[in-house]
Enzyme design. Structure first.
Site, PDB file in Angstrom:
ATOM      1  N   HIS A  14      -9.447   2.075  -0.391  1.00  0.00           N
ATOM      2  CA  HIS A  14      -8.199   1.894  -0.585  1.00  0.00           C
ATOM      3  C   HIS A  14      -7.504   1.377  -1.914  1.00  0.00           C
ATOM      4  CE1 HIS A  14      -4.158   1.602   0.574  1.00  0.00           C
ATOM      5  NE2 HIS A  14      -4.163   0.841   1.828  1.00  0.00           N
ATOM      6  N   HIS A  42      -2.788   8.140   6.079  1.00  0.00           N
ATOM      7  CA  HIS A  42      -2.900   6.909   5.357  1.00  0.00           C
ATOM      8  C   HIS A  42      -4.242   6.456   5.843  1.00  0.00           C
ATOM      9  CE1 HIS A  42      -2.025   3.399   3.496  1.00  0.00           C
ATOM     10  NE2 HIS A  42      -1.950   2.545   4.635  1.00  0.00           N
ATOM     11  N   CYS A  98       0.776  -1.195   0.005  1.00  0.00           N
ATOM     12  CA  CYS A  98      -0.003   0.161  -0.013  1.00  0.00           C
ATOM     13  C   CYS A  98       0.952   1.069  -0.084  1.00  0.00           C
ATOM     14  CB  CYS A  98      -0.891  -0.020   1.023  1.00  0.00           C
ATOM     15  SG  CYS A  98      -1.823  -1.652   0.985  1.00  0.00           S
TER      16      CYS A  98
END
Lengths: 722, 88
Positions: free
Chosen positions: A306, A271, A143
């Protein structure tokens, strides 16, 4: 070298909130969410979970969805630009996985169907379309990939080797990530609610974003990339460090790299995935970094989902928008901020003057990155120039089909091949079976190589950073995950296999083993992955005072290797292996140096061999500097590669021995890592054994060895004495 | 219950690939997670999937998981009391 300012001169974005900057701005201003139940593939008998899916994607050709997402954002970023970028650097983790899954489910085993499976094929496709003659690099650090890609691009620009880089990230939704995160119980069944006290997890998403980064040309610039920092938790394969140790280190490194202070940050784009652990860990890091007055804060993952490898790039674009449009996006999904986090996220979109943004991206394996973006020329400081150059070799190790380092070198010295596939117990003989019970072939190979290279270095230095190149990553885990998913009617996939399938899981294991908290970067650039990892180590090592690992490894797998790797599909027997180096800036006791000299795209580039010869200092230098040449020609490029080699030999007039090393190692993407270790081991003795040359032994007499990679890219590494 | 305990021991050793551990090494009342066997949070998730697949029980919150996976006996008891498969 003069300091470099890096400007964002073009941006593109595709997400669940729409395509293009204008639509994205509108959605952010209105505080919309793009999270809805999945429609991309059937999840029957279960109801679809909420995801951030890109709506209305018109499929242009047979390319997989990730490639199409990447192309759409690249077209936007390059719309005003007619000059080819000098390099393309993308974060990609799923690549052609969605397409591959469908074919594997049907047990369709025609290799043509898997042509675009590789994560690296996304950057290669973009590079080809935009006539990029330089490197096309692929970062797979889960990620944080998109943000790490920006960090690499920033250092490329600061080093002066390039002036324009197209950097970003792309990932499409696929079953692997959809079911994988669900198996880890990391999905919020009502959609991500980052920082909310009732949050239950994330929403997997998809998308792409690109930034055209240009050195020292502020015309048409929308914002400036001031700096970026990366770190590794070295703590756990999946869970972040509870106190946010690595997150804090990445943010501090980014702020330092930007030449500013924490007080200069107006807004932090978190994040903020919405998982219990991430949000707590990140909040702890934020509270440490800003003990008193905090900047404005929000996570956009409750709006976008995400998008994994794209997220860091998507959020860099959002950060730039917040500066240009004086707007702070909402922390969509959060209605009751969790008091334990001690943060006050921006709940509604608000209009504020924002000059400086810190954007966080943290990934599995504790791979953390943070990027600082500011209004153009807001600060007097400019990026510190990057000095590149050879690494001293402290130690090296390899593994091939015949054995580990000693056995491999012996075999080669007797003129025998080392093709094949070593039994897993022999391959990982230096690992404790209990410690690696969850690791399958690829992570065991990488960890075993790291330990062996470190042992070979004398084991004094503890490497602080890991640069791992792999063409295909953890094929066993990927295949086993999908197989069990399908065998159980898409009901009971293995969380362990999902964790292991992530490309950077092996790098994370090495970091945990060695407590390596510096950069931990996995590059997945097909046959040139090892070279990519060496290039990135070179670019980032200015920040690293300790020793570091550069490793290339690939496992062979039935049936996936033959389906994915066109060089393997024709081979009767599978081969695999890898090589690892323990390296350091400065001097080493061995008096040997490893250096990446050239990396260029052969497509659209008829002068690639001439350019290689120039970069190597011309014919005279090539003949006097290199006692032997190791040439890597992947079987899929045999014809082109041999022509390139002949061209090189005739133009340079190179007369010393040439070794066609894939005929010795067999076909696997990281064969060049074995070749580099082979070169280092021969140079330790100063002799290339006669049987290998079908003649007399060659005394190198203080000359080096050149290792070139041929095919769709042309690369050159050298191992040289002091 | 005894049968279920023995069955779980075999399954756990197998699915978690516990090297050099025999099913009988798993003691009913020892700490299951974070103890000598090296079972951690990823293993718990692997056991969660097995329990859902083989016994039809979903354990999907961390609070419940902490309670159920305290020891092998708490796990067996929870399955015994909640499994539609076992009650049939």
């Amino acid at each position: 070298m003069t300091p470099t300012r890096v400007y964002i001169c073009g941006m593109g974005i595709v997400s669940s909130l729409g395509q293009g900057i204008a639509k994205t701005k509108d959605a952010l201003q209105k505080g919309l969410t793009g999270i809805r139940p999945l429609t991309l593939f059937s999840t029957a008998p279960n109801l679809p979970l909420p995801v951030g899916e890109v709506a209305g994607l018109i499929e242009k050709d047979a390319l997989p969805r990730t490639h199409q997402l990447a192309l759409l954002s690249a077209e936007q970023a390059m719309a005003e630009c007619e000059i080819a970028p000098d390099a393309v650097v993308l974060g990609v983790t799923t690549g052609g996985m969605l397409t591959t899954e469908s074919h594997l489910k049907k047990k369709a085993y025609d290799t043509k169907l898997y042509r675009y499976h590789a994560t690296g094929s996304v950057a290669e496709d973009i590079a080809r379309r935009y006539q990029c003659k330089g490197p096309a690099l692929t970062v797979s650090t889960a990620c944080s990939s998109g943000a790490v890609a920006i960090k690499i691009a920033l250092h490329m620009l600061r080093s002066g080797i390039v002036t324009r880089v197209l950097a970003g990230g792309a990932d499409s939704l696929c079953r692997l990530t959809y079911y994988g995160f669900d198996a880890l119980q990391l999905i919020d069944p009502v959609g991500a609610r980052p920082l909310d006290k009732n949050r239950r997890g994330m929403s997997v998403g998809e998308g792409s974003a690109m930034l055209l980064l240009v050195a020292n040309e502020p015309e048409n610039a929308v914002a400036e990339v001031l700096g970026a920092g990366i770190s590794c938790d070295a703590h756990h394969p999946v869970r972040p460090h509870p106190r946010g140790r690595g997150a804090l280190a990445a943010m501090q490194a980014a702020i330092k790299d930007a030449g500013i202070t924490a007080a200069d940050i107006d807004y932090v784009n978190l994040h903020g995935t919405g998982t219990l652990d991430n949000d707590l860990s990140e909040a702890n890091a934020i509270n440490s970094l800003f003990p008193q007055k905090k900047p404005l804060l929000s996570s956009v993952k409750g709006a976008f989902g995400h998008s994994l490898a794209a997220a860091g790039a998507v959020e860099a674009v959002i950060s730039a928008i917040s500066i240009t449009d004086h707007m702070v996006p909402a922390n969509t999904g959060c209605s009751h901020p969790d008091p334990d986090l001690k943060l006050a996220p921006v709940i509604e979109p608000s209009n504020r003057t924002i000059d400086t943004v810190l954007s966080n991206s943290f990934g599995f394996g504790g791979n953390n990155a943070a990027v600082v973006i500011s209004a153009c020329d807001k600060y007097g400081s400019a990026g510190i120039p990057i000095a590149k150059g050879p690494f001293a070799i402290l130690g090296s190790a390899c593994v091939t089909g015949v054995g580990r380092t000693k056995r491999t070198i012996e075999n080669i010295s007797f003129g025998k091949t080392c093709k094949g596939r070593l039994p897993i117990q022999d391959m990982s003989a230096n690992l404790s079976a209990g410690d690696v019970r969850r690791l399958k072939r690829f992570p065991r190979m990488a960890l075993s190589l790291a330990i062996a290279a470190h042992d070979n270095s004398g084991g004094i230095d503890r490497p602080s950073s890991v640069f791992l190149g792999t063409g295909w990553g953890a094929l066993s885990e990927t295949f086993d995950f999908l197989t069990r998913l399908y065998e159980t009617g898409e009901q009971f996939p293995s969380p362990t296999d999902f964790v292991g399938s992530v490309h950077n899981a092996a790098g994370s294991q090495i970091a945990i083993q060695f407590h390596s908290s510096g950069p931990n970067i996995t590059m997945t650039g097909g046959n040139y992955s090892f070279e990519q990892s060496l290039m990135v180590a070179d670019l980032l090592s200015q920040d690293i005072n300790e020793s570091l690992f550069v490793i290339g490894a690939d496992e062979s797998h039935t049936p996936l290797s033959r389906l994915f790797d066109r060089s393997v599909s024709g081979d009767a027997d599978l081969s695999d292996g890898g090589g690892a180096f323990c390296l350091k800036r400065g001097q080493g006791a061995l008096g040997l140096y490893l250096n990446l000299v050239s990396y260029e795209n052969a497509a659209n580039n008829p002068e690639v061999i001439l350019s290689l010869i120039r970069r190597l200092g011309g014919p005279h230098n090539i003949n006097s500097r290199y006692g032997a040449l190791l040439a890597g020609i992947p079987a899929a490029f045999r014809g082109d590669g041999e022509r390139q080699l002949q061209n090189f030999l005739s133009i340079s007039g190179y007369k010393n021995p040439v070794i066609d090393y894939r005929k010795i190692t067999g076909e696997f993407a990281s064969a060049s890592a074995v070749a580099a270790v082979m070169a280092a081991k021969f140079m330790e003795t100063g002799i290339i054994p006669g049987p290998l040359l079908s003649g007399n032994a060659l005394h190198l007499n203080h000359r080096g060895t050149l290792i070139i990679g041929l095919g769709d890219f042309v690369t050159a590494m050298e191992v040289t004495p002091q | 219950m005894e049968k279920l305990l023995n069955e779980l021991k075999v399954k756990i050793v197998e699915i978690l690939n516990l090297v050099d551990v025999q099913p009988d090494d798993l003691k009913e009342d020892d700490q299951l997670v974070g103890g000598n066997l090296g079972i951690d949070s990823i293993d718990v998730l692997e056991m969660v999937i097995m329990i859902e697949k083989d016994y039809g029980i979903r354990i999907d919150t961390r609070e419940l998981g902490a309670k159920v996976f305290a020891t092998l006996r708490t796990l067996a008891k929870y399955i015994y009391e909640n499994s539609p498969e076992l009650s049939n």
